[in-house]
Each structure stands twice: as structure tokens, then as C-alpha cells.
Motif scaffolding. Sequence first.
Motif, short mmCIF file in Angstrom:
data_model
loop_
_atom_site.label_atom_id
_atom_site.label_comp_id
_atom_site.label_asym_id
_atom_site.label_seq_id
_atom_site.Cartn_x
_atom_site.Cartn_y
_atom_site.Cartn_z
N ASP A 22 0.88 -1.17 0.00
CA ASP A 22 0.00 0.00 0.00
C ASP A 22 0.92 1.22 0.00
O ASP A 22 1.53 1.57 1.02
N ILE A 23 1.01 1.87 -1.15
CA ILE A 23 1.94 2.99 -1.34
C ILE A 23 1.24 4.29 -0.94
O ILE A 23 0.19 4.61 -1.48
N GLY A 24 1.82 5.01 0.03
CA GLY A 24 1.13 6.20 0.56
C GLY A 24 -0.09 5.76 1.34
O GLY A 24 -1.15 6.38 1.28
N GLY A 25 0.06 4.68 2.09
CA GLY A 25 -1.08 4.02 2.75
C GLY A 25 -1.49 4.66 4.06
O GLY A 25 -2.34 4.14 4.76
N ASN A 26 -0.83 5.80 4.41
CA ASN A 26 -1.18 6.53 5.62
C ASN A 26 -1.02 5.61 6.84
O ASN A 26 -0.01 4.94 6.94
N VAL A 27 -2.00 5.57 7.75
CA VAL A 27 -1.80 4.78 8.96
C VAL A 27 -2.39 3.37 8.84
O VAL A 27 -2.66 2.71 9.83
N GLY A 28 -2.56 2.91 7.61
CA GLY A 28 -2.81 1.49 7.38
C GLY A 28 -4.27 1.05 7.36
O GLY A 28 -4.56 -0.14 7.39
N ARG B 195 3.25 -11.42 2.03
CA ARG B 195 3.46 -10.30 2.96
C ARG B 195 2.64 -9.09 2.56
O ARG B 195 2.36 -8.88 1.37
N LEU B 196 2.32 -8.24 3.56
CA LEU B 196 1.67 -6.96 3.31
C LEU B 196 2.65 -5.87 3.75
O LEU B 196 3.24 -5.97 4.83
N VAL B 197 2.82 -4.84 2.90
CA VAL B 197 3.77 -3.77 3.22
C VAL B 197 3.04 -2.43 3.20
O VAL B 197 2.31 -2.14 2.25
N LEU B 198 3.23 -1.63 4.26
CA LEU B 198 2.66 -0.28 4.31
C LEU B 198 3.79 0.73 4.10
O LEU B 198 4.76 0.74 4.86
N GLN B 199 3.65 1.56 3.07
CA GLN B 199 4.67 2.58 2.79
C GLN B 199 4.07 3.97 2.95
O GLN B 199 2.95 4.23 2.50
N ASP B 200 4.82 4.89 3.56
CA ASP B 200 4.43 6.30 3.59
C ASP B 200 5.66 7.09 4.01
O ASP B 200 6.76 6.53 4.22
N LEU B 201 5.49 8.42 4.12
CA LEU B 201 6.59 9.28 4.53
C LEU B 201 6.96 8.98 5.99
O LEU B 201 6.11 8.52 6.76
N PRO B 202 8.21 9.28 6.38
CA PRO B 202 8.65 8.96 7.75
C PRO B 202 7.73 9.54 8.83
O PRO B 202 7.44 8.86 9.82
N GLU C 186 9.30 3.23 5.47
CA GLU C 186 9.38 4.63 5.04
C GLU C 186 9.74 4.64 3.56
O GLU C 186 10.69 3.97 3.16
N HIS C 187 8.98 5.39 2.78
CA HIS C 187 9.30 5.42 1.35
C HIS C 187 8.73 6.69 0.72
O HIS C 187 7.56 7.02 0.95
N ASP C 188 9.56 7.38 -0.06
CA ASP C 188 9.11 8.53 -0.84
C ASP C 188 8.81 8.01 -2.24
O ASP C 188 9.69 7.49 -2.93
N PHE C 189 7.55 8.13 -2.67
CA PHE C 189 7.18 7.47 -3.94
C PHE C 189 7.75 8.14 -5.19
O PHE C 189 7.52 7.66 -6.30
N PHE C 190 8.51 9.22 -5.02
CA PHE C 190 9.22 9.78 -6.19
C PHE C 190 10.59 9.12 -6.36
O PHE C 190 11.31 9.46 -7.29
N THR C 191 10.94 8.23 -5.44
CA THR C 191 12.24 7.55 -5.52
C THR C 191 11.99 6.08 -5.90
O THR C 191 10.84 5.62 -5.84
N PRO C 192 13.07 5.33 -6.27
CA PRO C 192 12.84 3.95 -6.73
C PRO C 192 12.06 3.11 -5.71
O PRO C 192 12.34 3.15 -4.51
N GLN C 193 11.11 2.36 -6.20
CA GLN C 193 10.26 1.50 -5.36
C GLN C 193 11.13 0.35 -4.83
O GLN C 193 11.65 -0.46 -5.61
N PRO C 194 11.25 0.25 -3.47
CA PRO C 194 12.14 -0.79 -2.93
C PRO C 194 11.59 -2.21 -3.00
O PRO C 194 12.35 -3.18 -2.94
N ARG D 28 3.09 -8.94 -6.07
CA ARG D 28 1.89 -9.27 -6.85
C ARG D 28 1.05 -8.00 -7.07
O ARG D 28 0.53 -7.77 -8.14
N THR D 29 0.94 -7.14 -6.03
CA THR D 29 0.06 -5.97 -6.14
C THR D 29 0.70 -4.71 -5.57
O THR D 29 1.21 -4.72 -4.45
N TYR D 30 0.64 -3.66 -6.34
CA TYR D 30 0.96 -2.31 -5.86
C TYR D 30 -0.36 -1.57 -5.81
O TYR D 30 -1.10 -1.57 -6.82
N TYR D 31 -0.65 -0.96 -4.66
CA TYR D 31 -1.98 -0.36 -4.45
C TYR D 31 -1.80 1.09 -4.04
O TYR D 31 -0.96 1.40 -3.19
N MET D 32 -2.59 1.97 -4.65
CA MET D 32 -2.56 3.38 -4.23
C MET D 32 -3.98 3.89 -4.11
O MET D 32 -4.78 3.74 -5.03
N HIS D 33 -4.28 4.49 -2.98
CA HIS D 33 -5.62 5.03 -2.73
C HIS D 33 -5.50 6.51 -2.43
O HIS D 33 -4.75 6.90 -1.53
#
Length: 463
Positions: free
Chosen positions: A282-288, A304-311, A335-343, A348-353
Motif C-alpha cells: 500500500d503505497i502512501g497508505g497513511n496509517v494502514g 506479505r503486506l507492506v505499508l509505505q508512507d513518509l517517515p 518509510e518510502h518517498d514514492f518519487f524515488t525507486p520503489q524498494p 503481486r500488487t501495488y496499491y494506491m488510494h
Amino acid sequence: MAPSIQEIYHDTVDHTTPNVKRSSSSFDPNDISINARPCDLGRVSGLIDDIASYNWGDIDFSTDRNARISLLSKARSLVAALETPRETLLRHIGAETSNLYTIVIGIETNLFREMAKDNGSPKTATHLAEAISFDPDLLRRILRHLASMNHIIQTGEDEYRPNNFSKALTTSPLAGSYQFYRDICIPAMSNLNKWLKTKSYQSPTTVIDNPFTFGHQTSQTLFEMVASTAKNTEIFNDHMVAYCQGHPAWCSESVYPAADRLISGFDPTPLPDGSDPVLLVDIGGNVGHDLQTFISQHPSHPGRLVLQDLPSVIAVAPPSLTSPLPNGKHIQLQEHDFFTPQPVVGARTYYMHHIMHDWPDAKCVSILTQIKKAMKPGYSRLLINEQVIPEKKASWETTYLDLYMMVLFGARERTEKEWRRLLEDGCGLKILGVYGPGGGVEGIVECEVALEEGEGSMRYDGY
Ligand SMILES: C[S@@+](CC[C@H](N)C(=O)[O-])C[C@H]1O[C@@H](n2cnc3c(N)ncnc32)[C@H](O)[C@@H]1O
């Protein structure tokens, strides 16, 4: 009979009654008596007949969301048709602006918490003023207005009780949302006219020059302002939770059949380092909250489920997020800035809401390019959970958000054609399907990497 899905967000019928003369047929711009006549008298009896034609009494409005929204939409149309221009004017400019600011006073002084005490029993203004250390005369005037707007209920002279709305104002999602709009969003919207005038009425198209940066006299973007204080982060996160509540689960059968579309094609082979492969990021997934929805719908999911957002956001994700899931796993916070390479590569799924609607097209292309590079062609799916604005009769939930995205970010909500232009022409992705509960308010655009075309062909300029 319950209304059909097409009837949910708007009236499908033009309810004009032929024998009622429309005020517009004899319109004279010098005759100001028009201001005191109903806004659309010709629709009134048709709307009343339409409402009367359903067996609303058989419907449980606490569970039947579609029926509730349909009746609300018809009732709103009826009010709008019956009101006179003068009444509409005073409600807009006077009553509703007063609502916003007095409600925030009530939140910040704990008025609504006091009212909710003892199971919301009726309390006098004098008692409430003493409890929250407030000028009793001023509080009486505020309570009187809130009662006239149906936000609280007057039970006697000088005596009030909360209803479900004012009780909900004691919860952080609603309380934070009001503060977020007052502090961050309204200063942008209230500068729309001035900003547009200086730009000869051309759309804002950048995150660095728009009514938000103009209204706040800042070079910060909204997300930078949100990250700059703990309070801003808190009220923004509260608003995201409030906004997402009450929608059908994004990964349920009625919206997006995730079991068929994602889980059934998941490859469980361990990665070279022995770790579990990723089912969903979940890219930019806020607090999950969306991952929690996924877990509640699919408790025995593989991978696995991964939650990404700013620090600043990951730092305040609730500790319960990382506790063991029903299947013995846990959500990974990253922690991930979505303007940088996706780690996370080859998930299987990249999700953005609610991400793409925050950014102008050029920035969306940058974000999507990073994701596309991490996607495994033929296997990875990208899900974009956003509004898909219908070409006709969009709901107010869509139209207001589109305008706010414009003033806050120089961004927009998008129609299906606009999604195709951005994703397929702009980024070399292929749309596999557009899913949703109907009505256009929320939709899931499912994509994969287009195999025949490596890159998109559109050029997007600007920040
Ligand atoms: C409108 S919210 C949507 C949150 C969540 N997906 C939802 O629908 O409730 C946008 C999210 O994007 C995050 N965000 C903004 N800029 C970001 C960036 N450069 N990299 C990663 N996340 C970012 C914000 O912190 C915020 O949580």
C-alpha cells in the motif's frame, strides 16, 4: 421497491411537472421578486411523487447504504427545488459558514464531550458553559444556531441534547477533519477567486503555484505543511480515516474481487533470501486503514503486506498494526518517498488510494514510472483506488473533491477517459478493468505493464 444502483447518487428523472409554469420562462433580470420564489417549483411535485413511490418503510437504513444515499439525494433535490434563492443564499453564506466555525469551537472547548456525558442526557446552557469555562451568553447563542441547523436537539428552554452527529464530533476522525479543513484547506479555497483572477482564469497545474500556496503565502506543499507539525499530521490522518469510513470495503466482492484477481494468481515461492514474497504494497497508505480492511476481508491471505508512507506518517502508525495477523504474519512498515525507486520489486500488487488525485499529471507520471520499474510484467498488478468521474451526473462527493484537489495541489479527479490517457498513453500501462460499487464515487482501476509498448508516448511538462 428499492432504488437501482444508477439512482443512488442522483435523480435519473427530470421531475418537471408540465403544467407548473417554470419561473425561468418569464425571467426578467430587473425583477428581483425572483429571489423569493422557489428555485425549481416545476420539480417539486415530481420529486414528491418519486419519493412516495418507494416502500421506504421496509428498508433498514442502518444497513442499506444504497437506499439511504438514494433517499438523501432525492430529499436534497427536493429541498433545493423548494428553497427560494434568498434562502439558499443565506444558508450558504451565513448559516453554513457559521456552522463550520462554531462546530470547531465546540470541538476545541470539549463542548460536545460535555454534552455526550451521562448518555447524552439534556443539559442547560448554563451547566455546559460552567463545565467548559465559556461565556454563558455566547454559548447560548451558539447552541441556538447549532440546534436550528439540526446538529443538536433543543429539549426545552435553554436545554439541549446531542444527536448522532454531535456525538460523533467527540471522535477524533470527525474532530480532526473539521480542524484540518479550517486550518489547511479553507485558506486555500477562500483564495480561489483571487488566485484565478491573477492567472486570467487558467487552471492551476502545479503543486508549487496554486490557491493553497497563495492562500497560505507559503512555498511548502500541503504534504510538507502536514509533516511540519505533529498537530497537522494528526488532523490530516484523522481526516483520512473519516473520509474512508462508510465506503464498501475496497477488496470485497461488491467492489474489487481481490480473491479472484490477486490471491488466486499469487506465486508463494520464497524469494532468493528465503523471505515470503509480497502480496500487497500500500503505497502512501497513511496509517494502514486500507490494509486493515484487506486483512478483515481476507484473513488467511498468503504473502506479505507492506505499508509505505513518509517517515512522519510511519512514525505515528498505531502499534496494533504490527501485531500478529490472523495468519500469524504481520504488516511490514516501510518509510518510502514514492518519487524515488520503489524498494519492493516484483510484488503481486501495488496499491494506491487517494494518491494520484493529489498530483498533477506530470507528477503522477513520475510516481507511476517508479512503480512500473518495480513491476514484474505479466504478474504484477497496479490498483488505483480513486474516483472515476461519470461523464454525466457526477455526485457532489466527487465534484467537491475534484475542486479541492485543484486548489490544494493543482491536481484533479479523473474520468475513465482521463485515466486511460494518463495510464496508457502517458505511462505504458494497460488497464485490465475498472471496478467499483457504482455511482462513480470510488473505483478501482486495475493495470499491468503493457507488454507490447515499453514506455508511454505522452510528454508531461511542469512540476
Ligand atoms: C490523501 S492521503 C491518502 C492516504 C491513504 N492512501 C488513504 O486513502 O487513506 C495521501 C498520502 O500520501 C502520502 N504521501 C505524500 N507524499 C508522499 C511521498 N512523496 N511519498 C510517499 N507518501 C507520500 C501522505 O503522507 C498521505 O498519507
